[in-house]
Design a protein around this motif. Structure first.
Motif, PDB file in Angstrom:
ATOM      1  N   UNK A   1      -5.851   7.656   3.393  1.00  0.00           N
ATOM      2  CA  UNK A   1      -5.377   6.612   2.479  1.00  0.00           C
ATOM      3  C   UNK A   1      -5.190   5.360   3.315  1.00  0.00           C
ATOM      4  N   UNK A   2      -6.027   4.346   3.077  1.00  0.00           N
ATOM      5  CA  UNK A   2      -5.964   3.135   3.896  1.00  0.00           C
ATOM      6  C   UNK A   2      -4.766   2.287   3.504  1.00  0.00           C
ATOM      7  N   UNK A   3      -4.009   1.857   4.506  1.00  0.00           N
ATOM      8  CA  UNK A   3      -2.830   1.032   4.242  1.00  0.00           C
ATOM      9  C   UNK A   3      -3.184  -0.431   4.023  1.00  0.00           C
ATOM     10  N   UNK A   4      -4.116  -0.959   4.781  1.00  0.00           N
ATOM     11  CA  UNK A   4      -4.467  -2.373   4.656  1.00  0.00           C
ATOM     12  C   UNK A   4      -5.978  -2.539   4.623  1.00  0.00           C
ATOM     13  N   UNK A   5      -6.637  -2.089   3.540  1.00  0.00           N
ATOM     14  CA  UNK A   5      -8.075  -2.279   3.460  1.00  0.00           C
ATOM     15  C   UNK A   5      -8.423  -3.748   3.328  1.00  0.00           C
ATOM     16  N   UNK A   6      -9.227  -4.241   4.241  1.00  0.00           N
ATOM     17  CA  UNK A   6      -9.649  -5.630   4.210  1.00  0.00           C
ATOM     18  C   UNK A   6     -11.154  -5.682   4.383  1.00  0.00           C
ATOM     19  N   UNK A   7     -11.734  -6.840   4.084  1.00  0.00           N
ATOM     20  CA  UNK A   7     -13.174  -6.995   4.192  1.00  0.00           C
ATOM     21  C   UNK A   7     -13.665  -6.651   5.585  1.00  0.00           C
ATOM     22  N   UNK A   8     -12.901  -7.054   6.597  1.00  0.00           N
ATOM     23  CA  UNK A   8     -13.360  -6.826   7.961  1.00  0.00           C
ATOM     24  C   UNK A   8     -13.318  -5.358   8.340  1.00  0.00           C
ATOM     25  N   UNK A   9     -12.634  -4.496   7.526  1.00  0.00           N
ATOM     26  CA  UNK A   9     -12.637  -3.076   7.817  1.00  0.00           C
ATOM     27  C   UNK A   9     -14.016  -2.461   7.569  1.00  0.00           C
TER      28      UNK A   9
ATOM     29  N   UNK B   1       0.830  -1.209   0.000  1.00  0.00           N
ATOM     30  CA  UNK B   1       0.000   0.000   0.000  1.00  0.00           C
ATOM     31  C   UNK B   1       0.863   1.258   0.000  1.00  0.00           C
ATOM     32  N   UNK B   2       1.937   1.252   0.777  1.00  0.00           N
ATOM     33  CA  UNK B   2       2.845   2.399   0.800  1.00  0.00           C
ATOM     34  C   UNK B   2       3.534   2.583  -0.543  1.00  0.00           C
ATOM     35  N   UNK B   3       3.818   1.489  -1.232  1.00  0.00           N
ATOM     36  CA  UNK B   3       4.408   1.584  -2.570  1.00  0.00           C
ATOM     37  C   UNK B   3       3.418   2.181  -3.560  1.00  0.00           C
ATOM     38  N   UNK B   4       2.118   1.846  -3.406  1.00  0.00           N
ATOM     39  CA  UNK B   4       1.102   2.461  -4.266  1.00  0.00           C
ATOM     40  C   UNK B   4       1.005   3.958  -3.988  1.00  0.00           C
ATOM     41  N   UNK B   5       1.142   4.310  -2.716  1.00  0.00           N
ATOM     42  CA  UNK B   5       1.098   5.724  -2.355  1.00  0.00           C
ATOM     43  C   UNK B   5       2.289   6.474  -2.953  1.00  0.00           C
TER      44      UNK B   5
END
Length: 326
Positions: free
Chosen positions: A267-275, A72-76
């Protein structure tokens, strides 16, 4: 008999149709949930990328190795975000995980102006992450520091003697799997662990000294493992400024020439279903409605399972744990 047979056949047909529609309904619901989740996740990232806003990322809780966060940080890095504000509220975690996060933030800082805001706590591994920034802002009552590492392990030898249990083992060498908690720690094993701790501590100290431009005398004041308030930390050069996100953005504007009218967006770093709590609730209700209550319960408990996942920390720790008294 013929009438009974027809009734049985009709019932079977109805059951098959009901099962088919139930499965179809579940698949449609799952597909809808996934699509909405993807749209929500992408919309946030795309809004950030297309606007050139200031990205707000959050480092919270225990820090462990996390490849999703690194990606995610690399995408940012590759986005059109003008700058990054990193909010940290963490007691630390594993030394390896903290180092991984520090390295990823250093790569991000090479591409984007970055500032760290300490919310409640940036201790041990949390402070390692903060060191990636050239400017650290903290509130007056924030806690910062806890520079040090530890290696903890339980020792069950007293309990095992009480219950009359012995653990036998065959090892290739005396220090293999030492310490193991089932036998007293030998002087050799303890010396080996102390060597690991000293080496990691030296790395942490060196990181603080180089990133915060401290001389030896200044360094000695902050590396005894204690935490400091923001008010204390600014005088000790652990942070640069007292304040909040507004102060951090003001620094970006004055020092990094970022436009003052840019919005700050998450900017979410680890968007997951449970979020997505509302999506998980919708999926639970849908599954329950079509008669798949057992699956619904599993979906409902998925968030709890993820929350509990952070309690298993292995290896060397850069972690601040306040002392408790009975």
């Amino acid at each position: 008999m013929s009438l009974d047979s027809d009734v049985i056949v009709d019932r079977r047909r109805m059951r098959r149709k009901l099962t088919f529609w139930r499965v179809a309904a579940v698949l449609a619901a799952v597909a809808a949930v996934v699509v909405v989740g993807v749209v929500v996740t992408r919309s946030g990232s795309e809004a950030l990328s297309s606007s050139g806003a200031i990205a707000r990322i959050k480092i919270e809780g225990l820090i462990q190795s996390n490849n999703d966060r690194v990606e995610a940080l690399e995408r940012l890095e590759k986005s059109s975000a003008a700058a990054v504000v990193v909010h940290i509220n963490s007691p630390g975690g594993t030394t390896a995980g903290s180092e991984q996060l520090y390295d990823a933030l250093m790569r991000l800082k090479a591409k984007k102006p970055m500032v760290v805001v300490v919310e409640g706590l940036a201790a041990s591994g949390g402070y390692i992450a903060a060191l990636a920034s050239d400017h650290i802002v903290a509130q007056q009552s924030s806690l910062v520091g806890s520079i040090g590492v530890l290696f903890q392990f339980p020792n069950f030898t007293g309990l095992m003697k009480t219950v009359g249990v012995e653990v036998e083992q065959v090892k290739s060498s005396p220090l293999k799997a030492a310490p193991n908690g089932f036998e007293p720690t030998s002087p050799e094993a303890r010396a080996a662990l102390e060597s690991l701790v000293r080496d990691s501590y030296a790395w942490f100290r060196g990181l603080v000294q180089s990133r915060r431009a401290m001389d030896d005398a200044q360094l000695q004041k902050v590396v005894d493992g204690r935490v400091f308030t923001g008010r204390q930390a600014v005088d000790l050069k652990l942070i640069d400024q007292l304040g909040d996100e507004k102060a951090a953005v003001a620094w970006l504007v004055s020092e990094k020439k970022i436009k003052s009218d840019l919005p700050v967006r998450d900017f979410k770093l680890t968007p997951k279903f449970s979020d997505f709590t509302f999506l998980r609730a919708a999926a639970t209700i849908t599954l329950d409605a079509v008669g798949l209550g057992a699956i619904a319960r599993q979906v409902e408990q998925a968030g709890l399972a993820q929350a509990m996942d952070g309690f298993g920390l292995d290896g060397m720790l850069a972690l601040w744990r306040p002392a408790t008294t009975n």
